[in-house]
Motif scaffolding. Structure first.
Motif, PDB file in Angstrom:
ATOM      1  N   ALA A   1      37.875 -80.505   4.986  1.00  0.00           N
ATOM      2  CA  ALA A   1      38.361 -80.954   6.291  1.00  0.00           C
ATOM      3  C   ALA A   1      37.988 -79.964   7.390  1.00  0.00           C
ATOM      4  N   ALA A   2      38.035 -78.660   7.099  1.00  0.00           N
ATOM      5  CA  ALA A   2      37.723 -77.664   8.120  1.00  0.00           C
ATOM      6  C   ALA A   2      37.169 -76.411   7.467  1.00  0.00           C
ATOM      7  N   VAL A   3      36.313 -75.709   8.216  1.00  0.00           N
ATOM      8  CA  VAL A   3      35.684 -74.497   7.702  1.00  0.00           C
ATOM      9  C   VAL A   3      35.806 -73.403   8.763  1.00  0.00           C
ATOM     10  N   ALA A   4      36.169 -72.187   8.363  1.00  0.00           N
ATOM     11  CA  ALA A   4      36.227 -71.071   9.309  1.00  0.00           C
ATOM     12  C   ALA A   4      35.587 -69.846   8.685  1.00  0.00           C
ATOM     13  N   ARG A   5      34.667 -69.219   9.425  1.00  0.00           N
ATOM     14  CA  ARG A   5      34.005 -68.018   8.916  1.00  0.00           C
ATOM     15  C   ARG A   5      34.904 -66.811   9.129  1.00  0.00           C
ATOM     16  N   TYR A   6      34.701 -65.807   8.346  1.00  0.00           N
ATOM     17  CA  TYR A   6      35.458 -64.569   8.560  1.00  0.00           C
ATOM     18  C   TYR A   6      34.657 -63.367   8.078  1.00  0.00           C
ATOM     19  N   ALA A   7      35.041 -62.213   8.660  1.00  0.00           N
ATOM     20  CA  ALA A   7      34.525 -60.932   8.190  1.00  0.00           C
ATOM     21  C   ALA A   7      35.678 -59.955   8.325  1.00  0.00           C
ATOM     22  N   TYR A   8      35.664 -58.910   7.535  1.00  0.00           N
ATOM     23  CA  TYR A   8      36.821 -58.010   7.628  1.00  0.00           C
ATOM     24  C   TYR A   8      36.421 -56.566   7.340  1.00  0.00           C
ATOM     25  N   GLY A   9      37.286 -55.676   7.695  1.00  0.00           N
ATOM     26  CA  GLY A   9      37.052 -54.263   7.411  1.00  0.00           C
ATOM     27  C   GLY A   9      38.314 -53.467   7.651  1.00  0.00           C
ATOM     28  N   MET A  10      38.419 -52.334   6.963  1.00  0.00           N
ATOM     29  CA  MET A  10      39.551 -51.439   7.181  1.00  0.00           C
ATOM     30  C   MET A  10      39.317 -50.683   8.476  1.00  0.00           C
ATOM     31  N   MET A  11      40.354 -50.532   9.273  1.00  0.00           N
ATOM     32  CA  MET A  11      40.208 -49.762  10.505  1.00  0.00           C
ATOM     33  C   MET A  11      41.459 -48.954  10.763  1.00  0.00           C
ATOM     34  N   MET A  12      41.319 -48.044  11.701  1.00  0.00           N
ATOM     35  CA  MET A  12      42.490 -47.299  12.106  1.00  0.00           C
ATOM     36  C   MET A  12      42.973 -47.881  13.413  1.00  0.00           C
ATOM     37  N   LEU A  13      44.275 -48.053  13.516  1.00  0.00           N
ATOM     38  CA  LEU A  13      44.847 -48.622  14.718  1.00  0.00           C
ATOM     39  C   LEU A  13      45.759 -47.556  15.323  1.00  0.00           C
ATOM     40  N   LYS A  14      45.683 -47.416  16.623  1.00  0.00           N
ATOM     41  CA  LYS A  14      46.453 -46.338  17.258  1.00  0.00           C
ATOM     42  C   LYS A  14      47.176 -46.904  18.459  1.00  0.00           C
ATOM     43  N   TYR A  15      48.466 -46.572  18.565  1.00  0.00           N
ATOM     44  CA  TYR A  15      49.227 -46.954  19.749  1.00  0.00           C
ATOM     45  C   TYR A  15      50.128 -45.784  20.074  1.00  0.00           C
ATOM     46  N   ASP A  16      50.032 -45.308  21.297  1.00  0.00           N
ATOM     47  CA  ASP A  16      50.678 -44.046  21.645  1.00  0.00           C
ATOM     48  C   ASP A  16      50.233 -42.996  20.642  1.00  0.00           C
ATOM     49  N   ASP A  17      51.183 -42.379  19.951  1.00  0.00           N
ATOM     50  CA  ASP A  17      50.795 -41.342  18.999  1.00  0.00           C
ATOM     51  C   ASP A  17      50.800 -41.849  17.572  1.00  0.00           C
TER      52      ASP A  17
ATOM     53  N   VAL B   1      53.977 -57.507  22.201  1.00  0.00           N
ATOM     54  CA  VAL B   1      52.995 -58.369  22.864  1.00  0.00           C
ATOM     55  C   VAL B   1      52.682 -57.776  24.239  1.00  0.00           C
ATOM     56  N   GLY B   2      51.388 -57.625  24.534  1.00  0.00           N
ATOM     57  CA  GLY B   2      50.976 -57.059  25.818  1.00  0.00           C
ATOM     58  C   GLY B   2      50.595 -55.593  25.715  1.00  0.00           C
ATOM     59  N   SER B   3      51.014 -54.915  24.611  1.00  0.00           N
ATOM     60  CA  SER B   3      50.635 -53.504  24.460  1.00  0.00           C
ATOM     61  C   SER B   3      49.126 -53.389  24.276  1.00  0.00           C
ATOM     62  N   SER B   4      48.569 -52.280  24.752  1.00  0.00           N
ATOM     63  CA  SER B   4      47.148 -52.011  24.504  1.00  0.00           C
ATOM     64  C   SER B   4      47.042 -51.071  23.323  1.00  0.00           C
ATOM     65  N   VAL B   5      46.333 -51.506  22.292  1.00  0.00           N
ATOM     66  CA  VAL B   5      46.177 -50.645  21.118  1.00  0.00           C
ATOM     67  C   VAL B   5      44.717 -50.255  20.993  1.00  0.00           C
ATOM     68  N   GLU B   6      44.466 -49.082  20.386  1.00  0.00           N
ATOM     69  CA  GLU B   6      43.089 -48.634  20.176  1.00  0.00           C
ATOM     70  C   GLU B   6      42.719 -48.862  18.723  1.00  0.00           C
ATOM     71  N   VAL B   7      41.457 -49.222  18.514  1.00  0.00           N
ATOM     72  CA  VAL B   7      40.985 -49.469  17.153  1.00  0.00           C
ATOM     73  C   VAL B   7      39.756 -48.615  16.895  1.00  0.00           C
ATOM     74  N   PHE B   8      39.737 -47.936  15.766  1.00  0.00           N
ATOM     75  CA  PHE B   8      38.570 -47.126  15.398  1.00  0.00           C
ATOM     76  C   PHE B   8      38.011 -47.634  14.079  1.00  0.00           C
ATOM     77  N   SER B   9      36.714 -47.935  14.098  1.00  0.00           N
ATOM     78  CA  SER B   9      36.085 -48.369  12.858  1.00  0.00           C
ATOM     79  C   SER B   9      35.236 -47.230  12.326  1.00  0.00           C
ATOM     80  N   PRO B  10      34.818 -47.270  11.068  1.00  0.00           N
ATOM     81  CA  PRO B  10      33.937 -46.225  10.529  1.00  0.00           C
ATOM     82  C   PRO B  10      32.700 -46.060  11.402  1.00  0.00           C
TER      83      PRO B  10
END
Ligand SMILES: Nc1ncnc2c1ncn2[C@@H]1O[C@H](COP(=O)(O)OP(=O)(O)O)[C@@H](O)[C@H]1O
Ligand SMILES: [Mg+2]
Lengths: 405, 224
Positions: free
Chosen positions: A87-103, A155-164
Motif C-alpha cells: 500500500a505504501a513505501v517509505a525510504r530510510y537511512a539511519y546513523g548514530m549521532m550525538m545530540l546536544k542541547y545546552d550542556d 518543542v521549539g528548542s534548537s538542538v545541535e547534532v554531530f555526526s562522525p
C-alpha cells in the motif's frame, strides 16, 4: 432421554435437593480453573497484541533491507510500490549521532525519513504527543520523549547534532559543519530511542550521497506480511532482502509465544487437579453405588450403560463448570482495572504499581477460538475424569454387585 | 413343549471355581404359575435366580425365555429382553435414593426406553393398589421398610413382566408388614397376569404357591 443420561443428571441434581454436594464442589473446582486460565491467557494475549501492534505501527509490515547501501533508490521504490499487496513505501537511512542541547548530550539513532511517505507507512500522528510535522522538512527534528526529557529539550528548542562525518571534517581542518535543528515534535512509542530528521539532511550529515539503507512497507489490510516478503525475495536482487515484521522480531515473538505457552501449561494443572478430584469422588461413588449398578442390570440396563452414566457426570460437570468459569472470567476481565486497583490498594502498593507498571491499564484480548479451545479442554479433562470410574464400573459383575450391601 | 413355559432351565449347573452351588437343575415356570423355592441360607437360591435372569452365566446347561435359548446371546439383547421378561424384588435396597417415589416407579420404563404419557397414570393406579396414594413425591429415604417393599413390588410391575422374581422380599420386615406385602405381591401378579417366583424362608408363604421347590445339597427338588 436415555436412562443413563437421566440418571447422571439426577445423581448430580437429585430430586428435592437441587444440587448434590459433590456436583457443587466439582463445578466450582472446574470453574475456578477455567477462570484462572481464561483471565491469564486473555491478559497475556492482550499484552502480546499491544506489543505486536506497537511493532507493526512503528516498523511497518515489511522491511526491505540490504547489507550495503542501496543507490538505485527511485527505481527500487517504484518497483516496491507497484508490487501486489503493497500500500505504501517509505525510504530510510539511519546513523548514530550525538545530540546536544545546552550542556547536555544524548546519543540517539537518527533515522532519515521521507516524511510524506513515512506518514503513509507509519501513523506518526498517533505517536506524537507534542508539536507537529509542519516544519519538519525545514530543519526540523522529531525526538522521542525520553531523549527529549534527558537533554531537557521541548518543542521549539534548537538542538545541535554531530555526526562522525562532522567530527572527521573538523579534525582534518575543514569548515565546521555544525547542524542545528529545531525540535518540531516529540513522540512516544515506549521502546525506541530514535530521532527523525529529513532523509536528504541525514544523507549530507553522514556523507551517504543518494544512498539509503532500506524501505519500510505498509501492506493492504488483510495481506499476510510473510507472504509478501516471500514473494518479494523471489524478485529482489540477492543482496536485498525483504523481511516481515514477524521475522524481524523473531526472538521477541518466540519469547512471547513461549511465555504464554508456559503460563498456560502451569495453569492447566489447576484444571488437572480439579479433574483428579472429580475422578476421586466419582470412584468413591462407584464403590458406594455398586449395589445400584447390580439393580440397574436387573432392571434391564447393561454395565456399559452404567459406565456411561459416570462419564456423563464428568462431562456435565465439565460443561457447567467451564460455562460458569467463562462467564465469571468475562466479568472479571470487564472489571479488571477496578479489581486490580482495589487489590493493589488492599496491598498498599497502589501508587507504586501504577507508576512503574501502569497496571491500571491492563490489556485483555480473547477470541471465540480461545474460549472454545479452553472449554473443549476443560470438558475433555472432566470426561477423562469420568472414564476412570466408568472403567471400574464396566468390570462389575451384576450378580456380585447385587450381593453388595 | 418349551412353549408352555415362560422360563425353562435344562440341566443347569453353576460353580464358582471348584465350588459347586447346584447341578442338574431342570425346571420351568408356566404362565400365571406361582412357584416357591425354599432352602437354607447359602444353599444357592439367589445364585439360581441370578442364573435364571442371566445376571449370572450358568457354568453348564440351557436356559430358555419364551422358548428362545438365551445362552450365548449378545448382552445388550439379553438386557433388553430381561426388562420385558422379569420384574425383580430384592430383600432390601431396591430403590434409587436420588429419585422420589414416582421417579423410581418410572425408572424401569426409562431403562426399557418405553416411557410415555400413560406411565404416570399406571404408576398412580399401582400406588393405589398397594395403598400408597399420595406418595408420589415422597423422598424414598423417608419411607418405612414395608412401604419401600411395596414400592419395589409395584415398580417390578411397571414393564408388565412375564415373571416377578422376588428374592426374600419380606426377609427384613416384621410379620405384620411381611404378610401385607406378600399378599400385595400375590395380588399384583394375579391382577396383571404375571407368574411369580418366590424365594422365601417362610413355609406359610411357600404354601401359598402352586408349586414348591427345595434347594439343598446342590439339587432342586419338587415338593408335592
Ligand atoms: N461370586 C461368588 N464367588 C464364590 N462363591 C460365591 C459367589 N457368589 C455366591 N457364592 C457362594 O454361593 C453360595 C450360594 O450363595 P447364595 O446364592 O447367595 O445363597 P442363598 O441365596 O441361598 O443364601 C454361598 O455359599 C456363597 O458363598
Ligand atoms: Mg439369597
Amino acid at each position: 432421554m436415555k436412562w443413563y443420561v437421566y440418571l447422571a443428571l439426577k445423581q448430580l441434581f437429585p430430586t428435592g435437593k437441587r444440587i448434590s454436594f459433590f456436583a457443587a464442589m466439582s463445578i466450582v473446582g472446574v470453574a475456578l480453573g477455567v477462570v484462572v486460565l481464561f483471565v491469564v491467557q486473555s491478559v497475556m494475549e492482550g499484552f502480546q497484541y499491544n506489543i505486536k501492534k506497537m511493532i507493526v505501527d512503528t516498523q511497518g509490515d515489511v522491511r526491505v533491507d540490504s547489507k550495503h547501501m542501496i543507490f538505485d533508490v527511485d527505481k527500487l521504490e517504484d518497483f516496491l510500490r507497484n508490487f501486489p499487496g503493497v500500500a505504501a513505501v517509505a525510504r530510510y537511512a539511519y546513523g548514530m549521532m550525538m545530540l546536544k542541547y545546552d550542556d547536555r548530550t544524548g546519543f540517539p539513532t537518527i533515522k532519515g525519513v521521507d516524511i510524506e511517505n513515512e506518514a503513509k507507512v507509519i501513523d506518526l500522528r498517533k505517536f506524537i504527543k507534542q508539536g507537529n510535522l509542519e516544519n519538519f522538512n525545514c530543519g526540523g527534528i522529531v525526538l522521542n520523549d525520553e531523549m527529549a526529557r534527558s537533554v531537557g529539550a521541548t518543542v521549539g528548542s534548537s538542538v545541535e547534532v554531530f555526526s562522525p562525518k562532522i567530527v572527521e571534517e573538523t579534525s582534518s581542518g575543514e569548515i565546521i559543519l555544525q547542524r542545528t535543528f529545531d525540535v518540531s515534535a516529540i513522540y512516544e512509542t515506549g521502546y525506541q530511542n530514535v530521532a527523525m530528521i529529513a532523509i536528504d539532511t541525514l544523507q549530507d550529515l553522514y556523507g551517504l550521497g543518494e544512498g539509503v539503507h532500506g524501505f519500510s512497507l505498509r501492506l493492504v489490510p488483510g495481506v499476510m506480511p510473510e507472504k509478501v516478503a516471500f514473494e518479494l525475495n523471489k524478485d529482489l536482487p540477492k543482496e536485498i532482502v525483504a523481511m516481515s515484521w514477524q521475522e524481524m522480531n523473531k526472538g521477541l515473538m518466540f519469547a512471547l509465544q513461549t511465555e504464554k505457552a508456559m503460563m498456560s501449561l502451569v495453569l492447566m494443572f489447576v484444571l488437572l487437579i480439579a479433574a483428579f478430584s472429580i475422578a476421586g469422588s466419582l470412584l468413591a461413588s462407584v464403590i458406594r453405588k455398586t449395589r445400584e449398578i447390580g439393580l440397574f442390570s436387573a432392571l434391564g440396563g447393561t454395565v456399559w450403560q452404567c459406565a456411561m452414566c459416570f462419564v456423563l457426570q464428568g462431562a456435565i460437570i465439565g460443561i457447567i463448570g467451564s460455562f460458569i468459569g467463562i462467564i465469571v472470567g468475562m466479568v472479571t476481565l470487564k472489571f479488571r482495572n477496578i479489581i486490580m486497583v482495589g487489590f493493589l490498594r488492599l496491598c498498599g502498593v497502589e501508587d507504586f504499581m501504577m507508576k512503574f507498571y501502569s497496571f491500571a491499564n491492563m490489556p485483555s484480548r480473547y477470541g471465540k477460538g480461545d474460549v472454545l479451545t479452553l472449554v473443549a479442554f476443560a470438558v475433555f479433562l472432566c470426561c477423562l475424569a469420568g472414564v476412570l470410574p466408568a472403567l471400574k464400573v464396566a468390570k462389575i459383575n451384576p450378580a456380585e454387585a447385587l450381593r453388595n450391601e | 413343549m418349551n412353549d408352555d413355559y415362560i422360563v425353562k432351565l435344562g440341566n443347569v449347573r453353576k460353580t464358582f471355581g471348584d465350588f459347586m452351588v447346584f447341578d442338574d437343575v431342570s425346571f420351568g415356570i408356566k404362565r400365571r404359575e406361582t412357584v416357591s423355592i425354599c432352602g437354607d441360607s447359602g444353599s444357592g437360591k439367589t445364585t439360581l435366580v441370578n442364573v435364571i435372569g442371566l445376571l449370572e452365566q450358568p457354568t453348564h446347561g440351557r436356559i430358555f425365555w419364551n422358548g428362545k435359548s438365551v445362552i450365548n446371546q449378545k448382552m445388550s439383547y439379553v438386557a433388553k429382553l430381561r426388562s420385558e421378561m422379569f420384574g425383580y424384588i430384592f430383600q432390601r435396597c431396591n430403590l434409587i435414593l436420588e429419585l422420589n417415589v414416582i421417579e423410581n416407579l418410572l425408572f424401569p420404563r426409562r431403562i426399557a426406553d418405553k416411557i410415555d404419557s400413560g406411565d404416570v397414570a399406571f404408576a398412580k393406579k399401582l400406588l393405589n393398589q398397594v395403598k400408597l396414594d399420595g406418595f408420589e413425591e415422597r423422598n424414598v429415604s423417608t419411607l418405612s421398610g414395608g412401604e419401600r417393599q411395596r414400592v419395589a413390588a409395584i415398580r417390578a410391575m411397571m414393564n408388565n413382566p412375564r415373571v416377578i422374581i422376588a428374592d426374600e422380599p419380606t426377609g427384613s420386615l416384621d410379620e405384620k408388614s411381611a404378610n401385607l406385602v406378600m399378599d400385595m405381591i400375590i395380588n399384583l401378579c394375579d391382577t396383571y397376569d404375571s407368574s411369580l417366583l418366590l424365594i422365601t424362608h417362610n413355609p406359610r408363604f411357600a404354601q401359598k404357591m402352586q408349586t414348591a421347590y427345595v434347594l439343598s445339597n446342590c439339587t432342586l427338588t419338587r415338593v408335592e
